[in-house]
Write a protein that holds these residues in place. Sequence first.
Motif, PDB file in Angstrom:
ATOM      1  N   CYS A  73       0.849  -1.196   0.000  1.00  0.00           N
ATOM      2  CA  CYS A  73       0.000   0.000   0.000  1.00  0.00           C
ATOM      3  C   CYS A  73       0.883   1.244   0.000  1.00  0.00           C
ATOM      4  N   THR A  75      -0.172   4.155   0.618  1.00  0.00           N
ATOM      5  CA  THR A  75      -0.698   5.086   1.626  1.00  0.00           C
ATOM      6  C   THR A  75      -0.146   4.782   3.014  1.00  0.00           C
ATOM      7  N   CYS A  76      -0.241   3.496   3.439  1.00  0.00           N
ATOM      8  CA  CYS A  76       0.151   3.173   4.816  1.00  0.00           C
ATOM      9  C   CYS A  76       1.331   2.211   4.907  1.00  0.00           C
ATOM     10  N   TRP A  78       1.408  -1.003   4.247  1.00  0.00           N
ATOM     11  CA  TRP A  78       1.016  -2.402   4.452  1.00  0.00           C
ATOM     12  C   TRP A  78       1.445  -3.262   3.259  1.00  0.00           C
ATOM     13  N   CYS A  89      -6.205  -2.539   0.288  1.00  0.00           N
ATOM     14  CA  CYS A  89      -5.199  -2.664   1.334  1.00  0.00           C
ATOM     15  C   CYS A  89      -5.770  -3.360   2.562  1.00  0.00           C
ATOM     16  N   CYS A  92      -5.386  -0.168   5.579  1.00  0.00           N
ATOM     17  CA  CYS A  92      -6.247   1.028   5.604  1.00  0.00           C
ATOM     18  C   CYS A  92      -7.404   0.942   4.611  1.00  0.00           C
TER      19      CYS A  92
HETATM   20 ZN   LIG Z   1      -2.993   0.945   3.332  1.00  0.00          ZN
END
Ligand SMILES: [Zn+2]
Length: 113
Positions: A73, A75-76, A78, A89, A92
């Motif tokens: 991911c 964004t986070c 993961w 994901c 998130c």
């Molecule tokens: Zn994520």
Amino acid sequence: MHEMAITESLLRITLAEAAKAGATRVTALHIKMGAYADIVPTILREYFAIAARGTAAEGARVEIGRIPVTMRCRTCGWQGPVDKLHIRCGGCAGTDLQLLTGREFYLESLEAE
Ligand SMILES: [Zn+2]
């Protein structure tokens, strides 16, 4: 029909490896393939059986092991396995994902005598 081109290179590698090992007959190929690799196993097996006729790999079994799709991911951060039909994901639930594994296609090992 890119399976034909893939089959031909697979056969070339198989015969080269068998020759290197001093084998006269290849009995099985173990292939690893990602769930996203754009290859149809049954077609690959059929083409291989045809292409291998008259070579040391004639009649060899083609075993195909699957590699799951995993993603990261953006964004986070993961990382983990993702359901092909439900791509999001695991951390998130975002969708800005990068493919880590799943497109592979390679010859893992050979059985020969
Ligand atoms: Zn994520």
